[in-house]
Design a protein around this motif. Structure first.
Motif, PDB file in Angstrom:
ATOM      1  N   ARG A 275       0.838  -1.213   0.000  1.00  0.00           N
ATOM      2  CA  ARG A 275       0.000   0.000   0.000  1.00  0.00           C
ATOM      3  C   ARG A 275       0.861   1.247   0.000  1.00  0.00           C
ATOM      4  NH1 ARG A 275      -3.214  -2.481   4.436  1.00  0.00           N
ATOM      5  NH2 ARG A 275      -2.056  -1.068   5.755  1.00  0.00           N
ATOM      6  N   ALA A 276       1.847   1.242  -0.854  1.00  0.00           N
ATOM      7  CA  ALA A 276       2.685   2.433  -0.968  1.00  0.00           C
ATOM      8  C   ALA A 276       1.933   3.442  -1.833  1.00  0.00           C
ATOM      9  CB  ALA A 276       4.018   2.070  -1.600  1.00  0.00           C
ATOM     10  N   ARG A 277       2.590   4.540  -2.146  1.00  0.00           N
ATOM     11  CA  ARG A 277       1.999   5.532  -3.016  1.00  0.00           C
ATOM     12  C   ARG A 277       2.919   5.718  -4.203  1.00  0.00           C
ATOM     13  NH1 ARG A 277      -2.180   9.205  -1.182  1.00  0.00           N
ATOM     14  NH2 ARG A 277      -2.134   8.476   0.956  1.00  0.00           N
ATOM     15  N   PRO A 278       2.566   5.293  -5.376  1.00  0.00           N
ATOM     16  CA  PRO A 278       1.339   4.589  -5.740  1.00  0.00           C
ATOM     17  C   PRO A 278       1.382   3.143  -5.248  1.00  0.00           C
ATOM     18  CG  PRO A 278       2.814   4.670  -7.622  1.00  0.00           C
ATOM     19  CD  PRO A 278       3.487   5.457  -6.525  1.00  0.00           C
ATOM     20  N   PRO A 279       0.206   2.535  -5.019  1.00  0.00           N
ATOM     21  CA  PRO A 279       0.198   1.149  -4.553  1.00  0.00           C
ATOM     22  C   PRO A 279       0.816   0.210  -5.584  1.00  0.00           C
ATOM     23  CG  PRO A 279      -2.031   1.939  -5.015  1.00  0.00           C
ATOM     24  CD  PRO A 279      -1.134   3.104  -5.147  1.00  0.00           C
ATOM     25  N   LEU A 280       1.546  -0.756  -5.070  1.00  0.00           N
ATOM     26  CA  LEU A 280       2.256  -1.694  -5.929  1.00  0.00           C
ATOM     27  C   LEU A 280       1.705  -3.093  -5.738  1.00  0.00           C
ATOM     28  CD1 LEU A 280       5.970  -0.749  -5.208  1.00  0.00           C
ATOM     29  CD2 LEU A 280       4.711  -0.333  -7.322  1.00  0.00           C
ATOM     30  N   ALA A 281       1.859  -3.891  -6.761  1.00  0.00           N
ATOM     31  CA  ALA A 281       1.589  -5.315  -6.621  1.00  0.00           C
ATOM     32  C   ALA A 281       2.589  -6.045  -7.493  1.00  0.00           C
ATOM     33  CB  ALA A 281       0.170  -5.655  -7.040  1.00  0.00           C
ATOM     34  N   GLY A 282       2.933  -7.235  -7.112  1.00  0.00           N
ATOM     35  CA  GLY A 282       3.908  -7.944  -7.918  1.00  0.00           C
ATOM     36  C   GLY A 282       4.059  -9.384  -7.522  1.00  0.00           C
ATOM     37  N   LEU A 283       4.973 -10.013  -8.219  1.00  0.00           N
ATOM     38  CA  LEU A 283       5.305 -11.401  -7.965  1.00  0.00           C
ATOM     39  C   LEU A 283       6.786 -11.470  -7.618  1.00  0.00           C
ATOM     40  CD1 LEU A 283       4.443 -14.436  -8.107  1.00  0.00           C
ATOM     41  CD2 LEU A 283       5.330 -14.402 -10.457  1.00  0.00           C
ATOM     42  N   ALA A 284       7.078 -12.138  -6.526  1.00  0.00           N
ATOM     43  CA  ALA A 284       8.468 -12.326  -6.114  1.00  0.00           C
ATOM     44  C   ALA A 284       8.787 -13.812  -6.154  1.00  0.00           C
ATOM     45  CB  ALA A 284       8.665 -11.783  -4.699  1.00  0.00           C
ATOM     46  N   CYS A 285       9.946 -14.155  -6.722  1.00  0.00           N
ATOM     47  CA  CYS A 285      10.344 -15.557  -6.759  1.00  0.00           C
ATOM     48  C   CYS A 285      11.711 -15.696  -6.107  1.00  0.00           C
ATOM     49  CB  CYS A 285      10.393 -16.072  -8.199  1.00  0.00           C
ATOM     50  SG  CYS A 285       8.745 -16.221  -8.925  1.00  0.00           S
ATOM     51  N   ARG A 286      11.857 -16.765  -5.336  1.00  0.00           N
ATOM     52  CA  ARG A 286      13.089 -16.996  -4.609  1.00  0.00           C
ATOM     53  C   ARG A 286      14.247 -17.102  -5.597  1.00  0.00           C
ATOM     54  NH1 ARG A 286      14.500 -15.495   0.251  1.00  0.00           N
ATOM     55  NH2 ARG A 286      15.864 -16.962   1.335  1.00  0.00           N
TER      56      ARG A 286
ATOM     57  N   LEU B 152      12.051 -10.050  -8.693  1.00  0.00           N
ATOM     58  CA  LEU B 152      10.695  -9.540  -8.947  1.00  0.00           C
ATOM     59  C   LEU B 152      10.422  -9.569 -10.445  1.00  0.00           C
ATOM     60  CD1 LEU B 152      10.858  -6.448  -6.552  1.00  0.00           C
ATOM     61  CD2 LEU B 152       9.872  -8.693  -6.069  1.00  0.00           C
ATOM     62  N   PRO B 153      10.007 -10.718 -10.952  1.00  0.00           N
ATOM     63  CA  PRO B 153       9.764 -10.789 -12.397  1.00  0.00           C
ATOM     64  C   PRO B 153       8.623  -9.891 -12.848  1.00  0.00           C
ATOM     65  CG  PRO B 153       9.066 -12.825 -11.305  1.00  0.00           C
ATOM     66  CD  PRO B 153       9.807 -12.015 -10.289  1.00  0.00           C
ATOM     67  N   VAL B 154       7.696  -9.601 -11.953  1.00  0.00           N
ATOM     68  CA  VAL B 154       6.586  -8.711 -12.313  1.00  0.00           C
ATOM     69  C   VAL B 154       6.350  -7.741 -11.164  1.00  0.00           C
ATOM     70  CG1 VAL B 154       4.175  -8.529 -12.947  1.00  0.00           C
ATOM     71  CG2 VAL B 154       5.479 -10.520 -13.667  1.00  0.00           C
ATOM     72  N   LEU B 155       6.263  -6.492 -11.506  1.00  0.00           N
ATOM     73  CA  LEU B 155       5.946  -5.481 -10.500  1.00  0.00           C
ATOM     74  C   LEU B 155       5.142  -4.414 -11.218  1.00  0.00           C
ATOM     75  CD1 LEU B 155       6.525  -4.475  -7.597  1.00  0.00           C
ATOM     76  CD2 LEU B 155       8.465  -3.246  -8.532  1.00  0.00           C
ATOM     77  N   GLY B 156       4.052  -4.018 -10.635  1.00  0.00           N
ATOM     78  CA  GLY B 156       3.241  -3.026 -11.324  1.00  0.00           C
ATOM     79  C   GLY B 156       2.393  -2.235 -10.363  1.00  0.00           C
ATOM     80  N   ALA B 157       1.672  -1.287 -10.919  1.00  0.00           N
ATOM     81  CA  ALA B 157       0.755  -0.500 -10.111  1.00  0.00           C
ATOM     82  C   ALA B 157      -0.462  -1.353  -9.795  1.00  0.00           C
ATOM     83  CB  ALA B 157       0.339   0.753 -10.873  1.00  0.00           C
ATOM     84  N   ALA B 158      -0.914  -1.287  -8.548  1.00  0.00           N
ATOM     85  CA  ALA B 158      -2.127  -2.012  -8.150  1.00  0.00           C
ATOM     86  C   ALA B 158      -3.300  -1.086  -8.332  1.00  0.00           C
ATOM     87  CB  ALA B 158      -2.013  -2.492  -6.708  1.00  0.00           C
TER      88      ALA B 158
ATOM     89  N   ALA C 277      -1.323 -13.189 -14.513  1.00  0.00           N
ATOM     90  CA  ALA C 277      -0.824 -13.913 -15.677  1.00  0.00           C
ATOM     91  C   ALA C 277       0.531 -14.544 -15.370  1.00  0.00           C
ATOM     92  CB  ALA C 277      -0.713 -12.961 -16.865  1.00  0.00           C
ATOM     93  N   ALA C 278       1.364 -13.809 -14.620  1.00  0.00           N
ATOM     94  CA  ALA C 278       2.682 -14.343 -14.280  1.00  0.00           C
ATOM     95  C   ALA C 278       2.553 -15.542 -13.348  1.00  0.00           C
ATOM     96  CB  ALA C 278       3.526 -13.241 -13.628  1.00  0.00           C
ATOM     97  N   VAL C 279       1.579 -15.493 -12.448  1.00  0.00           N
ATOM     98  CA  VAL C 279       1.338 -16.648 -11.583  1.00  0.00           C
ATOM     99  C   VAL C 279       0.955 -17.846 -12.440  1.00  0.00           C
ATOM    100  CG1 VAL C 279      -0.202 -17.607  -9.811  1.00  0.00           C
ATOM    101  CG2 VAL C 279       0.671 -15.278  -9.572  1.00  0.00           C
ATOM    102  N   ASP C 280       0.049 -17.608 -13.360  1.00  0.00           N
ATOM    103  CA  ASP C 280      -0.394 -18.677 -14.253  1.00  0.00           C
ATOM    104  C   ASP C 280       0.755 -19.300 -15.013  1.00  0.00           C
ATOM    105  OD1 ASP C 280      -2.965 -19.499 -14.274  1.00  0.00           O
ATOM    106  OD2 ASP C 280      -3.674 -17.686 -15.271  1.00  0.00           O
TER     107      ASP C 280
END
Lengths: 249, 162
Positions: A178-189, A197-203, A224-227
């Motif tokens: 919940r940053a500004r702007p809010p972020l969402a993404g996928l993190a892989c070990r 962070l193969p995918v990071l974007g605005a939520a 989509a990246a999860v899929d």
């Protein structure tokens, strides 16, 4: 005998009449073609309903549903219903959205990365860039290491969504910040012990009913990246905890 | 047995029927399983309210019906408004003809919620009229008339020979 109303006829078809009343209809059917036809139609509809919905009985129950009933995660199963409604409808919509988004996975992911590249300043905040790749840093890295989706901290700005093992054997976790702007993404070990962070974007938060808002928890690019990566089901609460205890290996 | 444990142990065998009912209420597979999840969460949270002399399946189905009503209210519009958009992903997978299933899903989506839930309880779940009336807390005559009107509507959508 032509005075058989719809209610009586349907009660006959649904087995609701007593024996005497049913016998009267049986007798009338023998010489009343119109009545016989109405009975056939009502029976056909009932049969069609059953043919459509009975196969659900033989479908395997999704893991996310049966997992709720395992005794070992009582706090995950017994959340108050108001919150459950929101989360529950969102959860399924994410699954549905994933099915539809598969073909666009690559395109959506590259758009998200591009979008981030345009406004992200390397070296600041929860992301560091190394060799052109993005890695979790700071609070994001800590949250990915420690936080459990089954025990969310309502005060924490970073929330973990799905945890799963990817087809390459690495554990991945979705998150929202919940940053500004809010972020969402996928993190892989990552092999080195960090989180790439193969995918990071605005939520984004599009308008709409409850269901759509819940569905927007994860942007399409993340779904989509999860899929594209997931192998099997997402972890349940116990698997998530075990994975953390094992250092996400 | 403590009610929490009784409900927790009674729910797993009910899951297939609960999923079927949810599918008949909600149409879309994803919505239906979301509904099932909410129902299980509510059932577990309210297990203490379940009296062992009441049939667990009816109690759970009543939770499902109420949860679906809540969801419809939360959306602030009736089912029919988004049925057209989403009917394509509805009940239609399986073996008795996707076209027929889609047709039936579309016809069901045109029913008002109080008609659709009677159809789901009586024609899909197989409850008697009086069981459905108990569950919905309406007189048996109301179940009968809703069901008759729902049938007439479905048959007009599906063609006379269904």
């Amino acid at each position: 005998m032509n005075a058989i109303d719809e209610d009586t006829l349907q009660a006959y078809v649904d087995g609701e009449l007593d024996a005497a009343a049913a016998a009267r209809i049986d007798a009338a059917l023998a010489h009343d073609d119109l009545l016989a036809r109405r009975v056939r139609q009502a029976r056909a509809l009932r049969a069609r309903m059953q043919a459509t919905f009975d196969p659900v009985l033989d479908e395997p129950v999704p893991e996310r549903l049966s997992a709720l009933l395992r005794p070992r995660s009582p706090q995950a199963a017994a959340t108050p219903s108001a919150a459950a409604g929101r989360r529950g409808f969102g959860a399924g919509r994410r699954r549905a959205a994933r099915r539809w988004l598969l073909p666009t996975a690559a395109a959506a992911a590259s758009i998200a990365v591009l979008a981030v590249a345009l406004w992200w300043r390397p070296g600041s905040g929860p992301v560091r860039v190394h060799d052109g790749r993005q890695f979790a840093a700071g609070a994001l890295s800590v949250a990915l290491d420690r936080a459990l989706a089954s025990e969310p901290d309502p005060r924490a700005p970073i929330r973990i969504g799905l945890t799963f093992r990817g087809a390459d054997g690495r554990i991945c976790r979705t998150f929202t910040d919940r940053a500004r702007p809010p972020l969402a993404g996928l993190a892989c070990r990552d092999g080195a012990g960090g989180w790439s962070l193969p995918v990071l974007g605005a939520a984004e938060r599009p308008a709409g009913g409850e269901l759509r808002q819940a569905a927007s928890d994860l942007p399409p690019a993340v779904q989509a990246a999860v899929d594209a990566r997931i192998r099997g089901d997402a972890f349940d609460a116990q698997q998530e905890r075990a994975a953390r205890d094992a250092g996400w290996r | 047995m403590d009610p929490n444990q009784a409900v927790r142990e009674g729910l797993p065998p009910l899951l297939p029927r609960l999923r079927r009912l949810a599918r008949a209420l909600a149409g879309q597979v994803a919505d239906a399983d979301d509904l099932v999840q909410i129902v299980m969460e509510r059932a577990l949270a309210r297990a203490a309210q379940w009296r062992p002399d009441a049939a667990l399946d009816k109690w759970v189905f009543a939770i499902a019906r109420n949860a679906w009503r809540d969801e419809l209210r939360a959306r602030g519009r009736s089912q029919r408004l988004f049925a057209a958009e989403e009917a394509g992903a509805a009940t239609a997978d399986g073996n008795s003809g996707p076209a027929q299933k889609l047709e039936l899903a579309t016809a069901l989506a045109t029913l008002p919620p109080d008609h659709r839930e009677v159809v789901a309880l009586v024609l899909v779940e197989g409850l008697s009229y009086s069981e459905a009336a108990d569950l919905l807390q309406v007189p048996v005559g109301t179940v009968t008339s809703r069901l008759a009107r729902a049938r007439a509507s479905l048959q007009s959508h599906l063609g006379k020979d269904t």
